[in-house]
Motif scaffolding. Structure first.
Motif, short mmCIF file in Angstrom:
data_model
loop_
_atom_site.label_atom_id
_atom_site.label_comp_id
_atom_site.label_asym_id
_atom_site.label_seq_id
_atom_site.Cartn_x
_atom_site.Cartn_y
_atom_site.Cartn_z
N GLU A 1 17.66 -6.96 3.58
CA GLU A 1 16.46 -6.17 3.29
C GLU A 1 15.67 -5.89 4.56
OE1 GLU A 1 17.08 -9.21 1.78
OE2 GLU A 1 17.97 -8.36 -0.04
N SER A 2 15.54 -6.92 5.40
CA SER A 2 14.80 -6.77 6.65
C SER A 2 15.54 -5.81 7.58
CB SER A 2 14.63 -8.13 7.31
OG SER A 2 13.79 -8.04 8.41
N ARG A 3 16.85 -5.94 7.65
CA ARG A 3 17.66 -5.04 8.48
C ARG A 3 17.47 -3.58 8.03
NH1 ARG A 3 22.06 -7.74 8.53
NH2 ARG A 3 21.91 -8.47 10.67
N ALA A 4 17.49 -3.36 6.73
CA ALA A 4 17.32 -2.01 6.18
C ALA A 4 15.91 -1.49 6.49
CB ALA A 4 17.58 -2.00 4.69
N ARG A 5 14.92 -2.36 6.40
CA ARG A 5 13.53 -1.96 6.69
C ARG A 5 13.38 -1.54 8.16
NH1 ARG A 5 11.21 -6.57 5.86
NH2 ARG A 5 10.67 -6.99 8.00
N TYR A 6 13.98 -2.31 9.05
CA TYR A 6 13.91 -1.96 10.48
C TYR A 6 14.68 -0.68 10.77
CZ TYR A 6 11.54 -6.17 12.09
OH TYR A 6 10.60 -7.14 12.32
N ASP B 1 23.87 0.00 14.73
CA ASP B 1 23.10 1.15 15.18
C ASP B 1 22.21 1.57 14.02
OD1 ASP B 1 22.12 3.58 16.12
OD2 ASP B 1 23.96 3.97 17.24
N PRO B 2 20.91 1.69 14.25
CA PRO B 2 19.99 1.94 13.14
C PRO B 2 20.18 3.28 12.43
CG PRO B 2 18.82 2.03 15.23
CD PRO B 2 20.21 1.56 15.52
N VAL B 3 20.65 4.32 13.13
CA VAL B 3 20.77 5.62 12.47
C VAL B 3 22.02 6.38 12.90
CG1 VAL B 3 18.33 6.00 11.97
CG2 VAL B 3 19.24 6.65 14.19
N GLY B 4 23.09 5.71 13.18
CA GLY B 4 24.30 6.42 13.57
C GLY B 4 24.26 6.79 15.04
#
Length: 197
Positions: free
Chosen positions: A75-80, A176-179
């Motif tokens: 959840e925290s990873r997804a939030r960041y 990588d947060p967004v590809g």
């Protein structure tokens, strides 16, 4: 046993001991180089001797071992990741502000992982044990952010700062947060077009 044989045995034992000591030092040096990557060379260049640099790096490992690092929850990873994606979208309209926000977001992630967030050089020292390969990016981003605060950074500098922050951010996040798209390719209109298909 003759005195000559005793002398030969003592010399052989001394040579073997010296070779073992050299092998131990070489293995320790190789392990430090492998663990710290480019940070090893940087510390060697900053110190008076290779021995002093290696003592510094071993001291970093010791202090790092005392930290209570925690992995991020999904959840925290997804939030960041979502927060980073939002930063990249906002960059188009307000690059100077976004770089400051990126620094703040990276700082929050560093803290949540369990690293100290006080002095920048202490932060670098602690991060270097597990994230040495992305520290150059963090240093470069930090320097550009400081130039930005003095009004000395242009838009391209700010874009580079965001790319540099992203390297450490992805390393700390574990993905990588967004590809793979750099900031200038992401724009709210493109986001809307992609989601409306």
């Amino acid at each position: 046993m003759s005195p000559t044989q005793v002398v030969v045995i003592v010399i052989v034992v001394a040579v073997v001991a010296a070779l073992v000591a050299l092998a131990v030092v070489a293995n320790r040096r190789r392990a430090l180089k492998q663990r710290f990557g480019p940070e090893y060379d940087r510390v060697v260049a900053e110190q008076d001797s290779r021995g002093a640099a290696e003592r510094e790096l071993r001291e970093r490992e010791r202090r790092h071992a005392e930290l209570e690092l925690t992995p991020l929850s999904p959840e925290s990873r997804a939030r960041y990741a979502a927060a980073w994606e939002e930063l990249q979208v906002r960059f188009v309209d307000s690059p100077a502000e976004t770089v400051g926000d990126a620094d703040e977001l990276v700082g929050r992630l560093i803290a949540e992982r369990g690293y100290p967030t006080g002095d920048f050089s202490d932060q670098i020292a602690h991060l270097s044990v597990e994230h040495a390969r992305t520290l150059t990016h963090y240093r470069d981003a930090h320097e550009i952010r400081q130039r930005n605060e003095r009004g000395e950074a242009g838009t391209e500098d700010l874009r580079q700062a965001l790319v540099h922050y992203r390297a450490l951010f992805a390393d700390l996040l574990g993905e990588d947060p967004v590809g793979q798209q750099p900031p200038e390719q992401r724009h709210p209109d493109h986001e809307h077009d992609a989601t409306s298909r």
